[in-house]
Write a protein that holds these residues in place. Sequence first.
Motif, mmCIF file in Angstrom:
data_model
loop_
_atom_site.group_PDB
_atom_site.id
_atom_site.type_symbol
_atom_site.label_atom_id
_atom_site.label_comp_id
_atom_site.label_asym_id
_atom_site.label_seq_id
_atom_site.Cartn_x
_atom_site.Cartn_y
_atom_site.Cartn_z
ATOM 1 N N PRO A 166 0.829 -1.209 0.000
ATOM 2 C CA PRO A 166 0.000 0.000 0.000
ATOM 3 C C PRO A 166 0.864 1.259 0.000
ATOM 4 C CG PRO A 166 -0.001 -1.007 2.177
ATOM 5 C CD PRO A 166 0.747 -1.939 1.273
ATOM 6 N N LEU A 167 0.210 2.382 -0.228
ATOM 7 C CA LEU A 167 0.886 3.671 -0.273
ATOM 8 C C LEU A 167 1.413 4.057 1.107
ATOM 9 C CD1 LEU A 167 1.334 6.361 -1.956
ATOM 10 C CD2 LEU A 167 -0.868 7.095 -1.022
ATOM 11 N N ASN A 168 2.605 4.655 1.151
ATOM 12 C CA ASN A 168 3.097 5.263 2.386
ATOM 13 C C ASN A 168 2.385 6.604 2.548
ATOM 14 O OD1 ASN A 168 4.426 6.373 4.540
ATOM 15 N ND2 ASN A 168 6.459 6.390 3.598
ATOM 16 N N CYS A 169 1.442 6.655 3.484
ATOM 17 C CA CYS A 169 0.585 7.840 3.611
ATOM 18 C C CYS A 169 1.096 8.810 4.670
ATOM 19 C CB CYS A 169 -0.847 7.425 3.908
ATOM 20 S SG CYS A 169 -1.030 6.419 5.387
ATOM 21 N N LYS A 178 -7.523 13.221 2.569
ATOM 22 C CA LYS A 178 -7.996 13.160 1.187
ATOM 23 C C LYS A 178 -7.514 11.895 0.496
ATOM 24 C CE LYS A 178 -8.248 16.257 -2.825
ATOM 25 N NZ LYS A 178 -7.768 17.549 -3.379
ATOM 26 N N VAL A 179 -6.310 11.437 0.880
ATOM 27 C CA VAL A 179 -5.734 10.260 0.231
ATOM 28 C C VAL A 179 -6.531 8.994 0.538
ATOM 29 C CG1 VAL A 179 -4.141 9.516 2.069
ATOM 30 C CG2 VAL A 179 -3.518 9.154 -0.321
ATOM 31 N N MET A 227 0.267 -0.005 9.435
ATOM 32 C CA MET A 227 0.218 0.651 10.743
ATOM 33 C C MET A 227 0.300 2.169 10.593
ATOM 34 S SD MET A 227 2.185 -1.804 13.479
ATOM 35 C CE MET A 227 3.634 -2.221 12.528
ATOM 36 N N THR A 228 1.060 2.645 9.600
ATOM 37 C CA THR A 228 1.111 4.080 9.325
ATOM 38 C C THR A 228 -0.269 4.598 8.923
ATOM 39 O OG1 THR A 228 3.410 3.908 8.587
ATOM 40 C CG2 THR A 228 2.196 5.865 7.895
#
Length: 624
Positions: free
Chosen positions: A438-441, A447-448, A494-495
């Motif tokens: 997944p994306l590192n947010c 919004k993401v 977790m992030t």
Amino acid sequence: MAENIDYSEDSIRSLDWKEHIRLRPGMYIGKLGDGSAYDDGIYVLLKEIVDNSIDEFVMGAGRTIDINLSDHKVTVRDYGRGIPLGKVIDCVSKINTGGKYDSKAFQKSVGLNGVGTKAVNALSTSFTVQSYRDGKTKIAEFEKGEIIRDEPEKETTQRNGTSINFFPDDSIFRHYRFIPEFVENMIWNYVFLNSGLTINFNGQKYFSEKGLHDLLQRNTDAETNRYPIIHLKGEDIEIAMTHGQQYGEEYYSFVNGQHTTQGGTHQAAFREAVVKTIREFYKKEFDASDVRASIVAAVAIKVQEPVFESQTKTKLGSQNIGPDGPSVRGFINDFVKKALDDYLHKHPEAADAMLKRILQSERERKDIAGIKKLANERAKKASLHNRKLRDCKIHFEDNHERKQDTTLFITEGDSASGSITKSRDVMTQAVFSLKGKPLNCFGLTKKVVYENEEFNLLQHALNIEDGLDALRYNNIVIATDADVDGMHIRLLLMTFFLQFFPDLVKAGHVSILQTPLFRVRNKKETIYCYSEEEKRAAVNKLGSKPEITRFKGLGEISPDEFGLFIGKDIRLDPVILSKEQSIKSLLEYYMGKNTPDRQQHIIGNLRVELDIIEEEKPVLAEAV
């Protein structure tokens, strides 16, 4: 044609109290578990004993409680009045026997039904109770609820009070262990709610002067709070609140000292009262979500004869403060309306900071309104044929006896999700499959969550867009391979949770699935090992030349084997946030771009392949 089964007087069986508790422990203490979740049964056992000591303190008897945990043994000693010596055995072994039925003696007690201590007794391999009262003492010992020692009264010089020690039954709580952080949080809540009480836990002293103010101070980051904590107290009610920078709402609610982790009528009334009061103070009809966005609050009330929705008392069902008292909703609304309004008038700086936070939330909500609408429409369509989610039949918001077991496994790739899907319990276990990393947010706005299809579908699967009230699964389990890529996916997930849904982590819903690294077997026995140490022990146990298999990924484990690891013997590592570290600094360290501190940590902890091979040589030699 169905078989004709005899149904007569001989078919009817009456269980005695301990048999019923041991046969249906979930009715008395909720889910069993191994201690890896904050609401597992072993903590309920501890709490049932401590609650009795707290009730003594509330009645003005005894200002200190000693709690000791060592290995699997629990000891609780209070300095209250002590159980009347002639009733020591009855109080711990006869259902509906206790001193809390007379409302004059215990008007606002949690344990009203006389079951708690008996459940601990029945579910312990060893349970000892000793009462000290007016220079005399009485001791009795039980095994699984059966009395095995009943000593006569004798003289003592000990202070009045009661001492109980017990060993939870490891045939019921399999592979259990007490996690100190969970016990410590429980103890902090006790002292926050009982000013003047001292609890000594394994030699460390716990004490609070400012009650719920101290609770919020411990559970928030002072640097990100928008204004100093508002602390208000009245008769039978106390609240503390502030607004921070985090997403979501976070509440700590209590009834008669009981931490109602699933909220209830009092928490709903508080949320409603805060919105109503703030709208009236600022004379503006703010959207309720803007008022409550980023709020962190604690509310504690005292209720006469409270009604909870289950024996574990995690959700208040009472509509009224007492048999002849006002409604919970009216009582809390009247208090908040007056006390919070007075506070904001007297503290214009706090009122101004609160207004700025609400207006900021309003701007953020409007900014993502368009993308949110489109994302929700996509998610609604996807939910009809969502290939990512293999759902279960029971959910956490259902009124079902197994709702505590509801679990969502988040897996990487089709092979791992396939194995779990085939071996899961379709009643309570669901699977959400990720397509890759997944994306590192970190550092991104909410919004993401709507722009990223995978995050949006996960949010909808959990049903947490508007908070945890309708959370669909009690346990969110990250199930990734025990390799570098798997560890990276864990960090990214977790992030995501810490960045946008920190209350989900703080409430103890997120954990990591442990899966075996090795299978060691011979023709007679198979042992699954979760560490190098367990592998060495297995090799020694099985003797010469056992077959050793190293599992490189979850997809390699057959569905039949996987069923062993996600059933009653499931091993979970809870994601626990240290109270001393802020989420912002934690994510910056691990997920920020090239932080110097992280670089130094990696350099200082590098291990070369040769070191690992040297460690493996003794084990390989034994296997050969």
